[in-house]
Write an enzyme that holds these catalytic residues in place. Structure first.
Site, PDB file in Angstrom:
ATOM      1  N   GLY A  10      20.638  23.820 -16.759  1.00  0.00           N
ATOM      2  CA  GLY A  10      19.322  23.924 -16.099  1.00  0.00           C
ATOM      3  C   GLY A  10      19.072  25.377 -15.724  1.00  0.00           C
ATOM      4  O   GLY A  10      18.449  25.680 -14.710  1.00  0.00           O
ATOM      5  N   ARG A  38      14.939  23.601 -22.241  1.00  0.00           N
ATOM      6  CA  ARG A  38      13.836  24.489 -22.616  1.00  0.00           C
ATOM      7  C   ARG A  38      14.316  25.668 -23.451  1.00  0.00           C
ATOM      8  O   ARG A  38      15.501  25.952 -23.522  1.00  0.00           O
ATOM      9  CB  ARG A  38      13.236  25.145 -21.363  1.00  0.00           C
ATOM     10  CG  ARG A  38      12.672  24.243 -20.357  1.00  0.00           C
ATOM     11  CD  ARG A  38      11.871  25.094 -19.409  1.00  0.00           C
ATOM     12  NE  ARG A  38      12.012  24.651 -18.029  1.00  0.00           N
ATOM     13  CZ  ARG A  38      11.419  25.251 -17.018  1.00  0.00           C
ATOM     14  NH1 ARG A  38      10.703  26.326 -17.201  1.00  0.00           N
ATOM     15  NH2 ARG A  38      11.566  24.778 -15.782  1.00  0.00           N
ATOM     16  N   ASP A  54      20.969  19.210 -23.878  1.00  0.00           N
ATOM     17  CA  ASP A  54      20.442  18.106 -23.073  1.00  0.00           C
ATOM     18  C   ASP A  54      21.643  17.527 -22.330  1.00  0.00           C
ATOM     19  O   ASP A  54      22.534  16.934 -22.946  1.00  0.00           O
ATOM     20  CB  ASP A  54      19.806  17.047 -23.993  1.00  0.00           C
ATOM     21  CG  ASP A  54      19.236  15.891 -23.187  1.00  0.00           C
ATOM     22  OD1 ASP A  54      19.465  15.844 -21.961  1.00  0.00           O
ATOM     23  OD2 ASP A  54      18.565  15.038 -23.791  1.00  0.00           O
ATOM     24  N   TYR A 144      13.637  10.799  -5.393  1.00  0.00           N
ATOM     25  CA  TYR A 144      14.389  12.053  -5.456  1.00  0.00           C
ATOM     26  C   TYR A 144      15.466  12.068  -4.356  1.00  0.00           C
ATOM     27  O   TYR A 144      16.640  12.331  -4.618  1.00  0.00           O
ATOM     28  CB  TYR A 144      13.402  13.211  -5.270  1.00  0.00           C
ATOM     29  CG  TYR A 144      14.008  14.591  -5.217  1.00  0.00           C
ATOM     30  CD1 TYR A 144      14.605  15.155  -6.340  1.00  0.00           C
ATOM     31  CD2 TYR A 144      13.939  15.354  -4.046  1.00  0.00           C
ATOM     32  CE1 TYR A 144      15.120  16.446  -6.289  1.00  0.00           C
ATOM     33  CE2 TYR A 144      14.443  16.642  -3.998  1.00  0.00           C
ATOM     34  CZ  TYR A 144      15.040  17.182  -5.127  1.00  0.00           C
ATOM     35  OH  TYR A 144      15.551  18.456  -5.063  1.00  0.00           O
ATOM     36  N   LYS A 148      19.507  11.996  -4.668  1.00  0.00           N
ATOM     37  CA  LYS A 148      20.345  13.057  -4.095  1.00  0.00           C
ATOM     38  C   LYS A 148      21.406  12.455  -3.166  1.00  0.00           C
ATOM     39  O   LYS A 148      22.558  12.895  -3.151  1.00  0.00           O
ATOM     40  CB  LYS A 148      19.483  14.076  -3.326  1.00  0.00           C
ATOM     41  CG  LYS A 148      18.640  14.979  -4.222  1.00  0.00           C
ATOM     42  CD  LYS A 148      19.499  15.879  -5.090  1.00  0.00           C
ATOM     43  CE  LYS A 148      18.703  16.869  -5.912  1.00  0.00           C
ATOM     44  NZ  LYS A 148      19.492  17.568  -6.919  1.00  0.00           N
TER      45      LYS A 148
HETATM   46  P1  NAD Z   1      13.603  23.349 -11.907  1.00  0.00           P
HETATM   47  O1  NAD Z   1      12.837  22.122 -12.230  1.00  0.00           O
HETATM   48  O2  NAD Z   1      12.866  24.629 -11.719  1.00  0.00           O
HETATM   49  O3  NAD Z   1      14.725  23.589 -13.012  1.00  0.00           O
HETATM   50  C1  NAD Z   1      15.483  22.558 -13.562  1.00  0.00           C
HETATM   51  C2  NAD Z   1      15.834  22.951 -14.987  1.00  0.00           C
HETATM   52  O4  NAD Z   1      16.587  21.885 -15.568  1.00  0.00           O
HETATM   53  C3  NAD Z   1      14.610  23.172 -15.882  1.00  0.00           C
HETATM   54  O5  NAD Z   1      14.684  24.431 -16.524  1.00  0.00           O
HETATM   55  C4  NAD Z   1      14.677  22.033 -16.895  1.00  0.00           C
HETATM   56  O6  NAD Z   1      14.240  22.404 -18.191  1.00  0.00           O
HETATM   57  C5  NAD Z   1      16.173  21.724 -16.903  1.00  0.00           C
HETATM   58  N1  NAD Z   1      16.439  20.356 -17.347  1.00  0.00           N
HETATM   59  C6  NAD Z   1      15.771  19.231 -17.030  1.00  0.00           C
HETATM   60  N2  NAD Z   1      16.300  18.175 -17.674  1.00  0.00           N
HETATM   61  C7  NAD Z   1      17.328  18.652 -18.404  1.00  0.00           C
HETATM   62  C8  NAD Z   1      18.261  18.054 -19.296  1.00  0.00           C
HETATM   63  N3  NAD Z   1      18.219  16.742 -19.569  1.00  0.00           N
HETATM   64  N4  NAD Z   1      19.201  18.836 -19.875  1.00  0.00           N
HETATM   65  C9  NAD Z   1      19.243  20.161 -19.628  1.00  0.00           C
HETATM   66  N5  NAD Z   1      18.377  20.791 -18.796  1.00  0.00           N
HETATM   67  C10 NAD Z   1      17.428  20.041 -18.210  1.00  0.00           C
HETATM   68  O7  NAD Z   1      14.494  23.028 -10.614  1.00  0.00           O
HETATM   69  P2  NAD Z   1      15.087  24.049  -9.538  1.00  0.00           P
HETATM   70  O8  NAD Z   1      14.054  24.233  -8.490  1.00  0.00           O
HETATM   71  O9  NAD Z   1      15.671  25.210 -10.194  1.00  0.00           O
HETATM   72  O10 NAD Z   1      16.214  23.125  -8.899  1.00  0.00           O
HETATM   73  C11 NAD Z   1      17.562  23.152  -9.321  1.00  0.00           C
HETATM   74  C12 NAD Z   1      18.353  22.169  -8.485  1.00  0.00           C
HETATM   75  O11 NAD Z   1      18.199  22.479  -7.095  1.00  0.00           O
HETATM   76  C13 NAD Z   1      17.907  20.705  -8.630  1.00  0.00           C
HETATM   77  O12 NAD Z   1      19.015  19.858  -8.516  1.00  0.00           O
HETATM   78  C14 NAD Z   1      17.008  20.500  -7.441  1.00  0.00           C
HETATM   79  O13 NAD Z   1      16.960  19.151  -7.062  1.00  0.00           O
HETATM   80  C15 NAD Z   1      17.709  21.349  -6.397  1.00  0.00           C
HETATM   81  N6  NAD Z   1      16.805  21.754  -5.301  1.00  0.00           N
HETATM   82  C16 NAD Z   1      15.777  22.613  -5.523  1.00  0.00           C
HETATM   83  C17 NAD Z   1      14.952  22.982  -4.468  1.00  0.00           C
HETATM   84  C18 NAD Z   1      13.809  23.946  -4.656  1.00  0.00           C
HETATM   85  O14 NAD Z   1      13.048  24.198  -3.703  1.00  0.00           O
HETATM   86  N7  NAD Z   1      13.653  24.542  -5.808  1.00  0.00           N
HETATM   87  C19 NAD Z   1      15.172  22.447  -3.184  1.00  0.00           C
HETATM   88  C20 NAD Z   1      16.206  21.535  -3.004  1.00  0.00           C
HETATM   89  C21 NAD Z   1      17.048  21.218  -4.067  1.00  0.00           C
END
Ligand code: NAD
Length: 314
Positions: A10, A38, A54, A144, A148
């Site tokens: 990711g 992506r 994936d 969600y 978690k």
């Molecule tokens: P994001 O959606 O910006 O990035 C997630 C990435 O994962 C994307 O680039 C997507 O293409 C990739 N992805 C999705 N499905 C996939 C798959 N099957 N295989 C491979 N890649 C895949 O999310 P983020 O904001 O960077 O968050 C990252 C982590 O942090 C997540 O677990 C999210 O729950 C957690 N989180 C984020 C926030 C926030 O404010 N951004 C807050 C709390 C927790």
């Protein structure tokens, strides 16, 4: 001695891009393999190895881990809160199966460390709203949050049962300018900066007095790395650590931006995300993180606003 070789899953997301770049600085470019569904993010291009993956394909993940002699996995792929509510079964499937794939491969291959983020979304309307403690009522109402919370239980289980060194943080809403947010309820606090600079106005999808815990991305990256670098015996919580920095409402961030963008105006048109936000804490008690591995935030609302505007104007 085994050399550290890190896999970030990711890596093209809001956190992934910045975390990958930070890890490459620490461990060397070729020792951090970035992967995502992506196309490779612009900011990652040329900075180190990139693999299309994936995470739901366990076999492919397993081969990748073996082929690159991976010793640490950072799993960031997930469906976030607002997007998750649109397709709950998909969010559950992806958020759970991705983690189970990683934990199980970590067990089979003897991976040294696993990082997987949780969220303040684990808390629900029955949790204390202010200074929400580490251990309290946890009854999430979004899919969600449910995924978690279940993920936290799996992390602790794999640690207790199989000795996997899995570490986790409950991130608050993360604010950044480098890569776009991925469909969370706190995304307003990023959009507001872009709209302020583009049109001096912002139409907010949350009510003016909705307080949520937030953090600036440099703090979140540092927290992640400090947690992962801390001695094993300091990590007392194997589900996920509360992590805090600041708490503000749309009205307050608008006022702060207004100090630097004269004439900036905010309007409010709450949508389905208001209900999600209403179930979440307003602020977080992160005493355990501060005590166990020395967490200390650097950015408050004022300092973050100055830095965001400075960088977005570039
Ligand atoms: P994001 O959606 O910006 O990035 C997630 C990435 O994962 C994307 O680039 C997507 O293409 C990739 N992805 C999705 N499905 C996939 C798959 N099957 N295989 C491979 N890649 C895949 O999310 P983020 O904001 O960077 O968050 C990252 C982590 O942090 C997540 O677990 C999210 O729950 C957690 N989180 C984020 C926030 C926030 O404010 N951004 C807050 C709390 C927790």
């Amino acid at each position: 001695m085994k050399k550290d070789k890190i896999l970030v899953i990711g890596a093209c997301g809001q956190i992934g891009v910045e975390l990958t770049l930070a890890l490459r600085k620490m461990y060397g470019d070729n020792n951090v393999v970035a992967s995502d569904l992506r196309e490779e993010h612009e900011l990652l291009k040329g900075s180190g190895p990139y693999v299309s993956l994936d995470v739901m394909n366990k076999e492919m993940l397993h081969v990748l881990v073996i082929r690159h002699n991976i010793t640490q996995i950072y799993l960031l792929a997930a469906i976030l809160s607002a997007t998750g509510e649109k397709n709950p079964l998909l969010a559950w499937h992806i958020n759970m199966q991705s983690l189970l794939n990683v934990l199980d491969i970590a067990k089979e291959e003897g991976i040294d460390k696993v990082y997987w983020p949780s969220s303040i979304a684990v808390f629900g309307p029955n949790s204390p709203k202010t200074e929400t403690p580490q251990h309290t009522i946890i009854e999430p109402t979004t899919i969600y949050g449910i995924s978690k919370f279940a993920g936290e239980r799996w992390c602790e289980y794999y640690n207790h049962r199989y000795g996997i060194d899995v570490r986790s943080l409950r991130y608050p809403g993360l604010i950044s300018y480098k890569s776009a947010p991925g469909g969370g309820t706190t995304d307003y606090a990023i959009e507001i900066f872009h709209d302020a600079l583009e049109s001096k106005s912002y139409n907010c999808f949350l009510k003016e007095d909705t307080y949520l815990p937030m953090m600036y991305m440099p703090d979140a990256i540092r927290a992640t790395i400090e947690l992962m670098e801390a001695p094993k015996e300091n990590i007392k919580i194997r589900s996920s650590y509360n992590l805090g920095a600041m708490s503000f409402s749309p009205k307050e961030i608008a006022a702060e931006i207004g100090k630097h963008v004269p004439g900036f105006r905010i309007s409010y048109e709450p949508d389905y995300r208001q209900q999600i936000a209403d179930g979440w804490p307003g602020s977080i008690d992160d005493e355990a993180a501060r005590k166990d591995w020395g967490w200390k935030h650097e950015f408050d609302l004022e300092k973050m606003t100055v830095d965001m505007l400075k960088n977005l104007k570039k």
